[in-house]
Design an enzyme around this catalytic site. Structure first.
Site, PDB file in Angstrom:
ATOM      1  CB  CYS A  36     -61.603  18.153 -67.869  1.00 19.06           C
ATOM      2  SG  CYS A  36     -59.956  18.367 -68.553  1.00 19.06           S
ATOM      3  CB  SER A  75     -57.515  22.388 -62.153  1.00 19.81           C
ATOM      4  OG  SER A  75     -58.505  21.598 -62.750  1.00 19.81           O
ATOM      5  CD  GLU A  78     -56.427  25.591 -64.153  1.00 22.96           C
ATOM      6  OE1 GLU A  78     -57.489  26.134 -64.486  1.00 22.96           O
ATOM      7  OE2 GLU A  78     -56.146  24.411 -64.431  1.00 22.96           O
ATOM      8  CB  CYS A 103     -60.511  24.222 -73.431  1.00 23.58           C
ATOM      9  SG  CYS A 103     -59.227  23.772 -72.239  1.00 23.58           S
ATOM     10  CG  ASP A 104     -60.579  24.831 -67.896  1.00 21.29           C
ATOM     11  OD1 ASP A 104     -61.425  24.020 -68.304  1.00 21.29           O
ATOM     12  OD2 ASP A 104     -59.801  24.587 -66.972  1.00 21.29           O
ATOM     13  CE  LYS A 105     -58.220  29.716 -67.309  1.00 22.89           C
ATOM     14  NZ  LYS A 105     -58.182  28.245 -67.284  1.00 22.89           N
ATOM     15  CB  CYS A 155     -61.151  20.763 -74.480  1.00 22.59           C
ATOM     16  SG  CYS A 155     -59.875  20.218 -73.342  1.00 22.59           S
ATOM     17  CG  ASP A 159     -56.498  25.592 -68.372  1.00 26.89           C
ATOM     18  OD1 ASP A 159     -56.728  25.965 -69.527  1.00 26.89           O
ATOM     19  OD2 ASP A 159     -56.703  26.307 -67.377  1.00 26.89           O
TER      20      ASP A 159
END
EC number: 4.2.1.9
Length: 565
Positions: free
Chosen positions: A200, A476, A450, A128-130, A55, A87
């Site tokens: 992702c 997610s 998640e 990435c997500d966070k 990511c 994640d």
């Protein structure tokens, strides 16, 4: 802002000017900085680069181009790093508990380095997500001219003639367990699903937040949708370097951009693109940092008035790279502005309004990735807030696809994710069941894991149309199906979810925004009277600190000092 020219060295002047600061200058001269470098504005580049995941893997390269742009525009860049947790890689393990916690540490790190080294402006690179909300929270706290820049989506993998993402792997795991695919199929898919750097590849959490930040004005419009490995990303970096210097000269800060209307614009962008339920958690957290009033019910209200116009995975057909192929996030923004679905007068990091920035954006002809507002894929957006006796503070479900609106079935209760996963892969979950996964909330987890592994296994096992799932954990952005997360109050705090027993009938009614267990109030009260809180899973270290400070999911699961009694 006042009419006075903005001091472009409003922070760094204190650190580097005058006789008393000779020692500070000496350190930097030993690193190769010159007097000329230190006389310029100092621009922090907050980088979330790591080589533990694809990511954020391209962010070191992207930072180099941002630095080029900053130097060309008259500034001196200083890059620093913070953390990142994948994640997808940690999914389904104890390691996943660190993911949401990392959001707070990313924000804390950016704030601490920014305050300590007194940067005049900050560019936060995230993917990435966070890292996306964490970076935004950090620059909101600093409130110097700043922006978040997205590293970009991964390209789709190719599997037997079709585009695939990592979610296809999670779903095939369930299919293999159910005898609907083989280990050889899984191994073949595993080798091709993630073909390089980038986050992702559907409208999962990272791409959702990237979309939201552009429409909110925290990121430059037209920068996020360029994929991570596309050569045009280098030009994005250079452009950002010039933009942050323009932003600094104008004195534009996050507090000038973030308003109630800009947050509603962000919610609309997520709803219109079938975005992740995590946007609820993250925008509530950002609003708390910015001092902007926002509550969980606002997401349902805005989503209800916003049509779904982007046909993106997981509910749709296309990957995030296809948004770039047909014209970019600016096309989504232009259609939302033109349709009166967002407030185009809101300011962006360029100093121009959202309407000005998106004007003229056009999708390529004959595409079906982004629909016109006049002929949407669905009349309402994908984010729905449910309430009822199980979740008096609310919970979140995404209905961007073709999920059924009603479910009633017996509860199958699990006190941790691993037990639920074993039940799915072991063939113990039957059509009509309602899976309840509890003690996975912000405090109970801790860290609010998640559940993509479980939800994908349900779908892969062919149960996605008949089984529902609810949890005080979260999902997610890649989750699809009738999956309900963020149930609050959580089980660890004595929420009703802790009192549900196997066989209780759970009723889910998304049209009427209801989530209820068909048990009398007296019986639920009696069950809770005999309930005892679970022992803390961690008594020291970062998780223990997090448990002591974290708020409810309905408040964004933000950490905050204890409030006076």
């Amino acid at each position: 802002m006042s009419g006075q020219p903005f001091d472009v060295k409003h922070k760094s002047r204190t650190l580097y000017e005058g006789r008393d600061r000779a020692a500070a200058r000496s350190y930097l001269k030993g690193m190769g900085y010159t007097d000329e470098d230190l006389a310029k504005p100092i621009i922090g580049i907050a980088n979330t680069w790591t080589e533990t995941m694809p990511c954020n893997l391209n962010l070191r390269r992207l930072a180099g181009y941002v630095k080029q742009g900053i130097r060309a525009a008259g500034g001196t860049p200083m890059e620093f790093n913070t953390i990142a947790i994948s994640d997808g890689i940690t999914m389904g393990t104890e390691g996943m508990k660190s993911s949401l916690v990392s959001r707070e540490i990313i924000a804390d790190s950016i704030e601490l380095v920014g305050r300590g080294h007194m940067f005049d402006a900050v560019v936060a690179l995230a993917a990435c997500d966070k890292t996306m909300p964490g970076a935004a929270m950090g620059i909101i706290r600093l409130d110097v001219p700043s922006m978040v820049v997205y590293g970009g989506t991964i390209l789709p993998g190719q599997f037997r003639g079709k585009d695939v993402t990592v979610v296809d792997i999670f779903e095939m795991i369930g299919a293999v367990a159910a005898g609907r695919a083989t280990d050889a199929d899984l191994n073949e898919l595993e080798a091709v699903a993630c073909p390089g750097a980038g986050a992702c590849g559907g409208q999962y959490t990272a791409n959702t937040m990237a979309t939201v930040f552009e429409v909110m004005g925290l990121s430059p419009l037209g920068t996020a949708s360029v994929p991570a490995v596309d050569p045009r990303k280098d030009k994005v970096g250079e452009r950002v370097g010039h933009l942050i210097m323009d932003m600094l000269r104008e004195g534009i800060r996050p507090s000038d951009i973030l308003t109630r209307a800009s947050f509603e614009n962000g919610i609309a962008a997520a709803a219109a693109t079938g975005g992740s339920t995590n946007v609820v958690l993250h925008l509530l957290a950002l609003a708390r940092e910015a001092g902007v009033p926002l509550n969980i019910d606002d997401f349902d209200r805005v989503s209800k008035r916003t049509p779904l116009i982007a046909d993106l995975k997981p509910g749709g057909r296309y990957t995030a790279a296809d948004i770039d192929r047909v014209g970019g996030i600016q096309v989504v923004a232009e259609r939302l502005v033109a349709g009166g679905l967002v407030d185009g007068s809101q300011r962006t990091v360029t100093g121009r309004t959202l309407a000005e920035e998106s004007a003229g954006a056009e999708a390529i002809p004959n595409q079906d990735v982004i629909a016109p507002v006049s002929d949407p894929l669905k009349e309402t957006g994908g984010l729905v807030i449910l309430k009822g006796n199980i979740a008096p503070e609310g919970c979140v479900v995404k209905v961007a696809g073709h999920e059924r609106a009603y479910h009633s079935g017996p509860a199958r209760c699990f006190d941790r994710e691993e037990d639920a996963m074993a039940a799915v892969t072991g063939g113990l979950i039957k059509p009509g069941d309602t899976m309840v996964i509890r003690y996975e909330g912000p405090k109970g987890g801790p860290g609010m894991r998640e559940m993509l592994g479980v939800t994908s296994a349900v779908v892969g096992a062919g149960l996605g149309e008949t089984v529902a799932l609810l949890t005080d954990g979260r999902f997610s952005g890649a989750t699809r199906g009738l999956m309900i997360g963020h149930v609050a109050p959580e089980a660890a705090l004595g929420g009703i979810i802790a009192a549900i027993r196997d066989g209780d009938t759970i009723e889910i009614d998304t049209d009427n925004r209801g989530l209820n267990v068909k048990v009398s109030d007296d019986e639920l009260a009696a069950r809770l009277a005999g309930w005892t809180p679970p022992s803390p899973k961690y008594t020291s270290g970062v998780f223990a600190k997090y448990v002591a400070l974290v708020s409810s999911a309905s408040e964004g699961a933000v950490t905050r000092p204890p409030q006076p009694v």
